[in-house]
Write an enzyme that holds these catalytic residues in place. Structure first.
Site, PDB file in Angstrom:
ATOM      1  N   ASP A 142      -2.102   6.762  -3.244  1.00  0.00           N
ATOM      2  CA  ASP A 142      -0.979   6.154  -2.527  1.00  0.00           C
ATOM      3  C   ASP A 142      -0.412   4.936  -3.583  1.00  0.00           C
ATOM      4  O   ASP A 142      -0.641   4.777  -4.807  1.00  0.00           O
ATOM      5  CB  ASP A 142      -1.466   5.351  -1.467  1.00  0.00           C
ATOM      6  CG  ASP A 142      -2.416   3.993  -1.506  1.00  0.00           C
ATOM      7  OD1 ASP A 142      -3.123   3.892  -2.610  1.00  0.00           O
ATOM      8  OD2 ASP A 142      -2.187   3.346  -0.555  1.00  0.00           O
ATOM      9  N   SER A 145       0.903  -1.201  -0.082  1.00  0.00           N
ATOM     10  CA  SER A 145      -0.009   0.032   0.045  1.00  0.00           C
ATOM     11  C   SER A 145       0.830   1.357   0.017  1.00  0.00           C
ATOM     12  O   SER A 145       1.649   1.390  -0.855  1.00  0.00           O
ATOM     13  CB  SER A 145      -0.822   0.097   1.263  1.00  0.00           C
ATOM     14  OG  SER A 145      -1.848   0.932   1.159  1.00  0.00           O
ATOM     15  N   HIS A 146       0.748   2.010   0.909  1.00  0.00           N
ATOM     16  CA  HIS A 146       1.369   3.356   1.101  1.00  0.00           C
ATOM     17  C   HIS A 146       2.629   3.334   1.830  1.00  0.00           C
ATOM     18  O   HIS A 146       3.548   4.263   1.844  1.00  0.00           O
ATOM     19  CB  HIS A 146       0.536   4.104   2.108  1.00  0.00           C
ATOM     20  CG  HIS A 146       0.064   3.573   3.251  1.00  0.00           C
ATOM     21  ND1 HIS A 146      -0.745   2.504   3.122  1.00  0.00           N
ATOM     22  CD2 HIS A 146       0.679   3.570   4.558  1.00  0.00           C
ATOM     23  CE1 HIS A 146      -0.877   1.882   4.548  1.00  0.00           C
ATOM     24  NE2 HIS A 146      -0.186   2.960   5.378  1.00  0.00           N
ATOM     25  N   ASP A 176      -5.641   2.560  -3.775  1.00  0.00           N
ATOM     26  CA  ASP A 176      -6.628   2.802  -3.115  1.00  0.00           C
ATOM     27  C   ASP A 176      -7.027   3.815  -2.193  1.00  0.00           C
ATOM     28  O   ASP A 176      -8.088   4.135  -1.807  1.00  0.00           O
ATOM     29  CB  ASP A 176      -7.105   1.255  -2.418  1.00  0.00           C
ATOM     30  CG  ASP A 176      -5.846   1.046  -1.395  1.00  0.00           C
ATOM     31  OD1 ASP A 176      -5.130   1.758  -1.156  1.00  0.00           O
ATOM     32  OD2 ASP A 176      -5.852  -0.040  -0.617  1.00  0.00           O
ATOM     33  N   ARG A 177      -6.084   4.602  -1.759  1.00  0.00           N
ATOM     34  CA  ARG A 177      -6.198   5.685  -0.851  1.00  0.00           C
ATOM     35  C   ARG A 177      -6.146   7.140  -1.779  1.00  0.00           C
ATOM     36  O   ARG A 177      -5.786   7.113  -2.977  1.00  0.00           O
ATOM     37  CB  ARG A 177      -4.903   6.075  -0.081  1.00  0.00           C
ATOM     38  CG  ARG A 177      -4.959   4.789   1.028  1.00  0.00           C
ATOM     39  CD  ARG A 177      -3.763   5.262   2.138  1.00  0.00           C
ATOM     40  NE  ARG A 177      -3.976   4.088   2.921  1.00  0.00           N
ATOM     41  CZ  ARG A 177      -3.499   4.289   4.386  1.00  0.00           C
ATOM     42  NH1 ARG A 177      -2.636   5.487   4.762  1.00  0.00           N
ATOM     43  NH2 ARG A 177      -3.663   3.333   5.144  1.00  0.00           N
ATOM     44  N   ASP A 235      -0.507   1.764  -4.145  1.00  0.00           N
ATOM     45  CA  ASP A 235      -1.480   0.817  -4.962  1.00  0.00           C
ATOM     46  C   ASP A 235      -2.805   1.362  -5.221  1.00  0.00           C
ATOM     47  O   ASP A 235      -3.535   0.601  -5.753  1.00  0.00           O
ATOM     48  CB  ASP A 235      -1.751  -0.499  -3.939  1.00  0.00           C
ATOM     49  CG  ASP A 235      -2.625  -0.256  -2.647  1.00  0.00           C
ATOM     50  OD1 ASP A 235      -2.499   0.893  -2.115  1.00  0.00           O
ATOM     51  OD2 ASP A 235      -3.318  -1.075  -2.314  1.00  0.00           O
ATOM     52  N   LYS A 253     -11.231  -0.053  -1.363  1.00  0.00           N
ATOM     53  CA  LYS A 253     -11.410   1.522  -1.432  1.00  0.00           C
ATOM     54  C   LYS A 253     -10.751   1.758  -2.734  1.00  0.00           C
ATOM     55  O   LYS A 253     -10.116   0.953  -3.096  1.00  0.00           O
ATOM     56  CB  LYS A 253     -10.770   2.080  -0.357  1.00  0.00           C
ATOM     57  CG  LYS A 253      -9.320   1.714   0.033  1.00  0.00           C
ATOM     58  CD  LYS A 253      -8.981   2.463   1.236  1.00  0.00           C
ATOM     59  CE  LYS A 253      -7.418   1.985   1.579  1.00  0.00           C
ATOM     60  NZ  LYS A 253      -7.519   1.135   2.700  1.00  0.00           N
TER      61      LYS A 253
HETATM   62  C1  G1P Z   1      -4.129   1.357   8.160  1.00  0.00           C
HETATM   63  C2  G1P Z   1      -5.425   2.317   8.292  1.00  0.00           C
HETATM   64  C3  G1P Z   1      -6.766   1.583   8.096  1.00  0.00           C
HETATM   65  C4  G1P Z   1      -6.364   0.965   6.550  1.00  0.00           C
HETATM   66  C5  G1P Z   1      -5.389   0.180   6.539  1.00  0.00           C
HETATM   67  C6  G1P Z   1      -4.966  -0.429   4.894  1.00  0.00           C
HETATM   68  O1  G1P Z   1      -4.277   0.283   9.091  1.00  0.00           O
HETATM   69  O2  G1P Z   1      -5.529   2.845   9.521  1.00  0.00           O
HETATM   70  O3  G1P Z   1      -7.871   2.098   8.061  1.00  0.00           O
HETATM   71  O4  G1P Z   1      -7.674   0.005   6.247  1.00  0.00           O
HETATM   72  O5  G1P Z   1      -4.114   0.941   6.847  1.00  0.00           O
HETATM   73  O6  G1P Z   1      -5.204   0.701   4.061  1.00  0.00           O
HETATM   74  P1  G1P Z   1      -3.581   0.174  10.490  1.00  0.00           P
HETATM   75  O7  G1P Z   1      -2.108   0.544  10.203  1.00  0.00           O
HETATM   76  O8  G1P Z   1      -4.176   1.430  11.237  1.00  0.00           O
HETATM   77  O9  G1P Z   1      -3.935  -1.224  10.960  1.00  0.00           O
HETATM   78 ZN    ZN Z   2      -3.278   1.385  -0.258  1.00  0.00          ZN
END
Ligand code: G1P
Ligand code: ZN
Length: 544
Positions: free
Chosen positions: A278, A113-114, A282-283, A280, A377
């Site tokens: 981000d 992800s991010h 999705d954000r 991937d 998302k």
């Molecule tokens: C974080 C975000 C959560 C999101 C997840 C995946 O998870 O807080 O809302 O769904 O990334 O993108 P966390 O690191 O808080 O468990």
């Molecule tokens: Zn992501």
């Protein structure tokens, strides 16, 4: 070509977190590490013989190598067909779109992800089911149990597939199809939004936007939709080429990590609309000229304006937010007379509600917004939704949000993250809070009286599964909230997230900086949980 059965021994750290298994690249490069996890996925799935699997990732370092292993293992485990994104790339929402559109058995998404990418940074893998959404806990826990006792995995002994040519190839008895997911995804967006109105807006001289793809996966999707299909001037998409290390950037669209875009937007002469997504895809982060829209407010604004957007004109069945997300969306749901569900953190909890048709829109404070069009998302979708609203309302982002607050009231909101803290301290902090929930109830802290304190537990209304220990909530009598939880996506030590929120109905105070408006509550959040004692930190690393 021969199927090899490789003897292996289990790793004890393959429990998927909030969104799949995330580790350092170096861990995934440990011999058998990835293969063990993939075989554990295949072992818990039923009847995979001859089925179709979608595979792709956000293009980060190790994506291509991991993909070759997975495809060869899919062939050796009896899949009949795999669909792979061109170059091994699929954004997370596009993967969800492909799984649903072609009614495949499921998919494997490679992404952290991010989190940053590169040889020293992060990698991740998750399994999505036939509805296109992240596997529910029942499946992720079964994968984890399997990973604890695995003794062998199956892999085809063959040359690598060609990831860079569209069309069909064969791998043993399995068909491999390299697909262009950009057109499938863009077609879907064209069904949901009024591209004519958005095109007029983007090609008019009085409007300009910037979309920062952060050198990550959304670049090709954003270029196709914004610049090619909607006619936005070239240069609208910034950092549009996906790079394996994201150009050294941290591909998280927030005020800290997308600071280049923020700098462009924060001036009297800035563009009208700015957005970022981000690693991937999705954000999303939404900005107006000199104006930042919190993700919680963004979700509420989308819900309040959904009737202006063709794909949502028929009305919203209901909405949902993750527990730490602000209550702004609750206000819209109450006004519309629709249900608002409160789920634990993580997209997987929205899946059942979406599948059952209970909700149309949902979101999280962590820059995640989505709808029933896929089961992830979707960053670019949220940006297009905003663009559609801007095209219809012909007002600035700031005016739309200010009007929204006037109509519904504002939930002033902030999240404070304490990153890479020692795991023992973080666990001890949560344990003591958990032990104090009944003692904290009814306690007064200045003007704040605790009406309710608990460790959030969620019962899924569709399958009755229970997810407990989802975060300590302090709900105050005046509607304010403090929530504490530990991140389930980090790869280094622990991350404590503190979510702080307070309703504000006085328009004269809307313009105040949230850090100031919330100063007393922020102070309380640190003292009640004794954050300094347990973590050694006196201030957070990231404030969003
Ligand atoms: C974080 C975000 C959560 C999101 C997840 C995946 O998870 O807080 O809302 O769904 O990334 O993108 P966390 O690191 O808080 O468990
Ligand atoms: Zn992501």
């Amino acid at each position: 070509m021969k199927i090899q059965t490789v003897e292996t021994t289990p790793f004890d750290d393959q429990r998927p977190g909030t969104s799949g298994l995330r580790k350092k690249v170096k861990v995934f490069q440990t011999p058998h590490y990835l293969a063990n996890f993939v075989q554990s996925i295949f072992n818990v799935l039923a009847d995979i013989e001859g089925q179709t699997l979608v595979v792709g990732g956000d293009g980060r370092y190790f994506n291509r190598e991991a993909l070759q292993i997975i495809v060869k293992m899919a062939a050796a485990n009896g899949f009949g067909n795999v669909m792979v994104g061109l170059g091994g790339i699929l954004s997370t929402p596009a993967a969800s779109c492909i799984i649903r559109k072609y009614e495949t058995y499921g998919g494997i998404i490679l992404s952290a992800s991010h989190n940053p990418g590169g040889p020293e940074a992060d990698f991740g893998i998750k399994y999505n089911t036939a509805n296109g959404g992240p596997a529910p806990e029942k499946i992720t826990e079964a994968i984890f149990s399997n990973s604890r006792k695995i003794t062998q995995y199956r892999i085809l002994d063959s040359a690598d597939i060609d990831l860079d040519t569209l069309g069909e190839q064969r791998l043993g008895n399995m068909r491999v199809e390299i697909i262009d997911s950009v057109s499938d995804y863009a077609d879907m967006m064209e069904q949901l939004f009024d591209f004519d109105a958005m095109c007029s807006l983007l090609t008019s001289n009085s409007f300009s936007m910037r979309f920062d793809a952060m050198n990550a996966v959304t670049g090709p999707y954003a270029l196709e939709i914004l610049e090619n299909r909607l006619g936005a001037p070239s240069g609208t998409v910034l950092r549009g080429e996906p790079l394996a290390d994201f150009g050294g950037a941290h591909p998280d669209p927030n005020l800290v990590h997308a600071k280049e875009l923020v700098a462009v937007m924060m001036g009297a002469d800035g563009p009208d609309f700015g957005a970022a997504s981000d690693g991937d895809g999705d954000r999303n982060m939404i900005l107006g000229r000199d104006f930042y829209v919190t993700p919680s407010d963004s979700l509420a604004v989308l819900a309040a304006n959904a009737s202006l957007v063709s794909g949502y004109q028929q009305g919203l069945a209901g909405v949902a937010r993750s527990m730490p997300t602000s209550q702004a969306i609750d206000r819209v749901a109450a006004a519309k007379g629709i249900e608002c569900y409160e789920t634990p953190t993580g997209w997987k909890f929205f899946g059942n509600l979406l599948d059952a048709g209970k909700i149309t829109l949902c979101g999280e404070e962590s820059f995640g917004t989505g709808s029933n069009h896929v089961r992830e998302k979707d960053g670019l979708w949220a940006v297009l939704f905003w663009l559609n609203i801007l095209a219809v309302r012909k007002q600035s982002v700031a005016d739309i949000v200010n009007d929204h607050w006037k109509q519904y009231g504002r939930d002033v909101y902030t999240r404070h993250d304490y990153e890479a803290i020692a795991t023992e301290g973080a666990n001890a902090l949560m344990d003591q809070l958990r032990a104090r929930t009944s003692e904290l109830t009814d306690q007064r802290f200045g003007d704040y009286i605790v009406a309710h304190c608990d460790d959030f537990s969620y019962t899924d209304s569709i399958d009755n599964s229970v997810s407990s220990k989802q975060g300590i909530r302090l709900l105050f009598k005046n509607g304010a909230r403090i929530v504490y939880r530990l991140s389930g996506t980090g790869t280094e030590g622990a991350t404590l997230r503190v979510y702080i929120e307070q309703p504000e109905n006085d328009p004269a105070k809307f313009a105040q900086d949230p850090q100031q408006s919330l100063a007393e509550l922020i102070g309380l959040s640190a003292s009640i949980a004794k954050i300094k004692d347990y973590t050694g930190r006196s201030r957070p690393d990231v404030i969003t």
